[in-house]
Design a protein around this motif. Structure first.
Motif, PDB file in Angstrom:
ATOM      1  N   ALA A  60     -23.642  -2.865  20.838  1.00 10.46           N
ATOM      2  CA  ALA A  60     -25.031  -3.262  20.621  1.00 10.46           C
ATOM      3  C   ALA A  60     -25.371  -4.548  21.366  1.00 10.46           C
ATOM      4  N   ASP A  61     -24.359  -5.386  21.606  1.00  3.50           N
ATOM      5  CA  ASP A  61     -24.589  -6.679  22.247  1.00  3.50           C
ATOM      6  C   ASP A  61     -24.152  -6.726  23.711  1.00  3.50           C
ATOM      7  N   PHE A  62     -23.500  -5.665  24.194  1.00  3.75           N
ATOM      8  CA  PHE A  62     -22.942  -5.710  25.553  1.00  3.75           C
ATOM      9  C   PHE A  62     -24.021  -5.387  26.588  1.00  3.75           C
ATOM     10  N   ALA A  63     -24.501  -6.417  27.247  1.00  2.90           N
ATOM     11  CA  ALA A  63     -25.580  -6.268  28.225  1.00  2.90           C
ATOM     12  C   ALA A  63     -25.031  -5.802  29.568  1.00  2.90           C
ATOM     13  N   PRO A  64     -25.876  -5.146  30.384  1.00  2.69           N
ATOM     14  CA  PRO A  64     -25.425  -4.711  31.713  1.00  2.69           C
ATOM     15  C   PRO A  64     -24.919  -5.884  32.548  1.00  2.69           C
ATOM     16  N   LEU A  65     -23.868  -5.653  33.323  1.00  3.43           N
ATOM     17  CA  LEU A  65     -23.331  -6.665  34.213  1.00  3.43           C
ATOM     18  C   LEU A  65     -24.208  -6.789  35.445  1.00  3.43           C
ATOM     19  N   ALA A  66     -24.137  -7.934  36.105  1.00  5.06           N
ATOM     20  CA  ALA A  66     -24.924  -8.166  37.318  1.00  5.06           C
ATOM     21  C   ALA A  66     -24.636  -7.093  38.363  1.00  5.06           C
ATOM     22  N   GLY A  67     -25.687  -6.482  38.878  1.00  4.66           N
ATOM     23  CA  GLY A  67     -25.542  -5.447  39.895  1.00  4.66           C
ATOM     24  C   GLY A  67     -25.112  -4.106  39.356  1.00  4.66           C
ATOM     25  N   ARG A  68     -24.975  -3.996  38.041  1.00  5.75           N
ATOM     26  CA  ARG A  68     -24.515  -2.751  37.420  1.00  5.75           C
ATOM     27  C   ARG A  68     -25.469  -2.349  36.288  1.00  5.75           C
ATOM     28  N   GLY A  69     -26.753  -2.239  36.621  1.00  6.58           N
ATOM     29  CA  GLY A  69     -27.740  -1.818  35.636  1.00  6.58           C
ATOM     30  C   GLY A  69     -28.488  -2.961  34.983  1.00  6.58           C
ATOM     31  N   GLU A  70     -28.242  -4.189  35.424  1.00  2.17           N
ATOM     32  CA  GLU A  70     -28.952  -5.337  34.876  1.00  2.17           C
ATOM     33  C   GLU A  70     -30.453  -5.189  35.163  1.00  2.17           C
ATOM     34  N   THR A  71     -31.305  -5.496  34.198  1.00  2.00           N
ATOM     35  CA  THR A  71     -32.744  -5.412  34.402  1.00  2.00           C
ATOM     36  C   THR A  71     -33.370  -6.791  34.284  1.00  2.00           C
ATOM     37  N   ARG A  72     -34.458  -6.987  35.016  1.00  2.00           N
ATOM     38  CA  ARG A  72     -35.225  -8.229  34.865  1.00  2.00           C
ATOM     39  C   ARG A  72     -36.681  -7.968  35.209  1.00  2.00           C
ATOM     40  N   CYS A  73     -37.532  -8.766  34.615  1.00  2.00           N
ATOM     41  CA  CYS A  73     -38.969  -8.640  34.836  1.00  2.00           C
ATOM     42  C   CYS A  73     -39.353  -9.506  36.027  1.00  2.00           C
ATOM     43  N   VAL A  74     -40.037  -8.909  36.994  1.00  2.00           N
ATOM     44  CA  VAL A  74     -40.428  -9.612  38.218  1.00  2.00           C
ATOM     45  C   VAL A  74     -41.954  -9.715  38.262  1.00  2.00           C
ATOM     46  N   ALA A  75     -42.442 -10.944  38.346  1.00  2.00           N
ATOM     47  CA  ALA A  75     -43.894 -11.159  38.395  1.00  2.00           C
ATOM     48  C   ALA A  75     -44.407 -11.003  39.821  1.00  2.00           C
ATOM     49  N   HIS A  76     -45.617 -10.469  39.959  1.00  2.00           N
ATOM     50  CA  HIS A  76     -46.278 -10.395  41.261  1.00  2.00           C
ATOM     51  C   HIS A  76     -47.774 -10.550  41.035  1.00  2.00           C
ATOM     52  N   MET A  77     -48.548 -10.525  42.089  1.00  2.00           N
ATOM     53  CA  MET A  77     -49.977 -10.846  41.982  1.00  2.00           C
ATOM     54  C   MET A  77     -50.720  -9.895  41.049  1.00  2.00           C
ATOM     55  N   GLY A  78     -50.287  -8.638  40.983  1.00  2.00           N
ATOM     56  CA  GLY A  78     -50.976  -7.665  40.147  1.00  2.00           C
ATOM     57  C   GLY A  78     -50.461  -7.602  38.726  1.00  2.00           C
ATOM     58  N   GLY A  79     -49.474  -8.403  38.387  1.00  2.00           N
ATOM     59  CA  GLY A  79     -48.907  -8.359  37.049  1.00  2.00           C
ATOM     60  C   GLY A  79     -47.392  -8.526  37.083  1.00  2.00           C
ATOM     61  N   HIS A  80     -46.653  -7.474  36.725  1.00  2.00           N
ATOM     62  CA  HIS A  80     -45.201  -7.555  36.744  1.00  2.00           C
ATOM     63  C   HIS A  80     -44.612  -6.151  36.811  1.00  2.00           C
ATOM     64  N   PHE A  81     -43.341  -6.083  37.186  1.00  2.00           N
ATOM     65  CA  PHE A  81     -42.619  -4.811  37.141  1.00  2.00           C
ATOM     66  C   PHE A  81     -41.183  -5.068  36.695  1.00  2.00           C
ATOM     67  N   THR A  82     -40.524  -4.022  36.220  1.00  2.00           N
ATOM     68  CA  THR A  82     -39.128  -4.120  35.790  1.00  2.00           C
ATOM     69  C   THR A  82     -38.224  -3.668  36.921  1.00  2.00           C
ATOM     70  N   LEU A  83     -37.302  -4.526  37.322  1.00  2.00           N
ATOM     71  CA  LEU A  83     -36.336  -4.214  38.379  1.00  2.00           C
ATOM     72  C   LEU A  83     -35.003  -3.855  37.737  1.00  2.00           C
ATOM     73  N   ILE A  84     -34.464  -2.694  38.081  1.00  2.00           N
ATOM     74  CA  ILE A  84     -33.123  -2.297  37.645  1.00  2.00           C
ATOM     75  C   ILE A  84     -32.179  -2.537  38.813  1.00  2.00           C
ATOM     76  N   ASP A  85     -31.241  -3.431  38.621  1.00  2.00           N
ATOM     77  CA  ASP A  85     -30.341  -3.851  39.704  1.00  2.00           C
ATOM     78  C   ASP A  85     -29.032  -3.061  39.644  1.00  2.00           C
ATOM     79  N   GLU A  86     -28.885  -2.105  40.534  1.00  2.00           N
ATOM     80  CA  GLU A  86     -27.647  -1.313  40.665  1.00  2.00           C
ATOM     81  C   GLU A  86     -27.020  -1.566  42.033  1.00  2.00           C
ATOM     82  N   SER A  87     -27.118  -2.798  42.504  1.00  2.00           N
ATOM     83  CA  SER A  87     -26.759  -3.113  43.891  1.00  2.00           C
ATOM     84  C   SER A  87     -25.271  -3.354  44.116  1.00  2.00           C
ATOM     85  N   TYR A  88     -24.454  -3.379  43.040  1.00  2.00           N
ATOM     86  CA  TYR A  88     -23.049  -3.748  43.241  1.00  2.00           C
ATOM     87  C   TYR A  88     -22.332  -2.791  44.178  1.00  2.00           C
TER      88      TYR A  88
END
Length: 367
Positions: free
Chosen positions: A313-341
């Motif tokens: 329940a507490d184990f969050a995604p690791l960096a580059g392995r499904g980690e999500t973050r909210c990215v702000a832009h001029m029109g509002g925001h979007f959710t980025l799912i980082d699977e770049s590892y």
């Protein structure tokens, strides 16, 4: 910081473990590394040979505070232990660390998901007592004995990641760990260029993780994988107790449903004959099966089901392995799912399926 009351090693204990002789004064050793730039005061410096000869950096290691060095010939600047082969010396030190500890040990391999599953198991071990685990992706011929050598003597449970990029690599590493439980997360088209028969060869190599199991050890296997029969046979050949996770009726941990939401997911599964619902901090659909793999491994290492649920329940995604973050832009925001590892057909497919299953706001879109 190392525990000065109970050092990880002493220089004399290292010399005894590797069959070498200490030249210089005995000292407490709090850690070990082969990278002179990572040396902390009181560390053992391992002069390994790779693209560069580690002996060239012994002086820099001593200048940074190394207490002793493991070398193949005398060096200037501090105390050292000479062995014929420093990599073999590291393996011997890892074996000594394993044998002096009563820790229950787990081992993890698979074409994808090794690091995340290893760290999720570690999260459960942390809640259950004094634990130890691989860091980063320390899963090869250097990383595995290094992780063993760093294991404190009073460790209660430990988990080790084991990887490969060529045939015959996993078995010897498993023999070093001597796990009480080992798992294969899944088998897919990764490193298939090294095997004449492609994925079937990969499956046999992954199954070699069971070769090092202690007597009566547990083999945790993905029953949904196309090559499950090959992996199961490897486990039987090793005399293992088989525990299967998957969606089939014969699974010891059976996935019934997986529902993603913005905060993670809810899983319903039948485990040990009982129906359970539990939360994940992960939203990737592959975490339905991954979580069952983690649970079976934790149970095999004497961790309660309740503790396993709490850890997941507490184990969050690791960096580059499904980690999500909210990215702000001029029109509002979007959710980025980082699977770049990393990327391979299995991980890419899982990423696309997870994106497709992720709920979005009205009028939103998936890219």
């Amino acid at each position: 910081m190392p525990d000065l009351e109970k050092p990880l090693w002493t220089a004399e204990a290292i010399a005894s473990a590797v069959g070498g002789k200490l030249e210089g004064a005995d000292a407490d050793v709090g850690g070990l590394t082969y990278n002179s730039r990572e040396i902390r005061s009181g560390d053992l410096f391992l002069a390994l040979k790779g693209a560069r000869d580690g002996h060239e950096f012994a002086q820099a290691a001593f200048d940074a505070g190394a207490a002793v060095a493991l070398v193949e010939h005398p060096v200037e600047g501090g105390a050292y232990v000479v062995v014929p082969d420093t990599l073999k010396g590291l393996e011997d030190l890892g074996a000594a660390a394993r044998d002096r500890s009563a820790a229950k040990r787990g081992a993890v391999t698979g074409s994808v998901g090794k690091t995340s599953v290893t760290q999720a198991i570690k999260a459960g071990l942390d809640l259950a007592g004094k634990s130890h685990a691989s860091i980063k992706s320390y899963n090869n011929h250097i990383g595995v004995p290094l992780t063993l050598s760093r294991m404190p003597a009073d460790t209660e449970r430990a988990v080790f990641e084991i990887g490969m990029n060529h045939p015959g690599e996993i078995g010897p590493l498993s023999q070093q760990v001597r796990p009480h439980a080992a798992c294969v997360t899944t088998v897919g088209p990764v490193h298939i260029e090294a095997f004449a028969d492609g994925e079937a060869g990969v499956a046999r190599e992954k199954g070699a993780i069971f070769e090092g199991l202690v007597e009566g050890g547990v083999a945790v296997i993905n029953g949904d994988n196309a090559y499950a029969d090959i992996v199961k046979q490897a486990a039987r050949d090793a005399g293992a107790v088989l525990k299967i996770f998957g969606t089939g009726e014969d699974a010891d941990a059976r996935l019934l449903s997986f529902d993603a939401d913005p905060e993670g997911a809810t899983v319903v599964a039948e485990i040990e004959g009982q129906r359970h619902a539990y939360r994940l901090a992960q939203s990737g659909v592959h975490w339905g099966l991954n979580s069952l793999c983690v649970i079976l491994m934790l149970r095999a290492l004497d961790v309660s089901l309740e503790t396993a649920f709490e850890a997941l329940a507490d184990f969050a995604p690791l960096a580059g392995r499904g980690e999500t973050r909210c990215v702000a832009h001029m029109g509002g925001h979007f959710t980025l799912i980082d699977e770049s590892y990393n990327a391979n057909p299995l991980s890419m497919k899982a990423g696309f399926i997870s994106l497709g299953a992720r709920p979005i706001a009205h009028g939103g879109k998936r890219v």
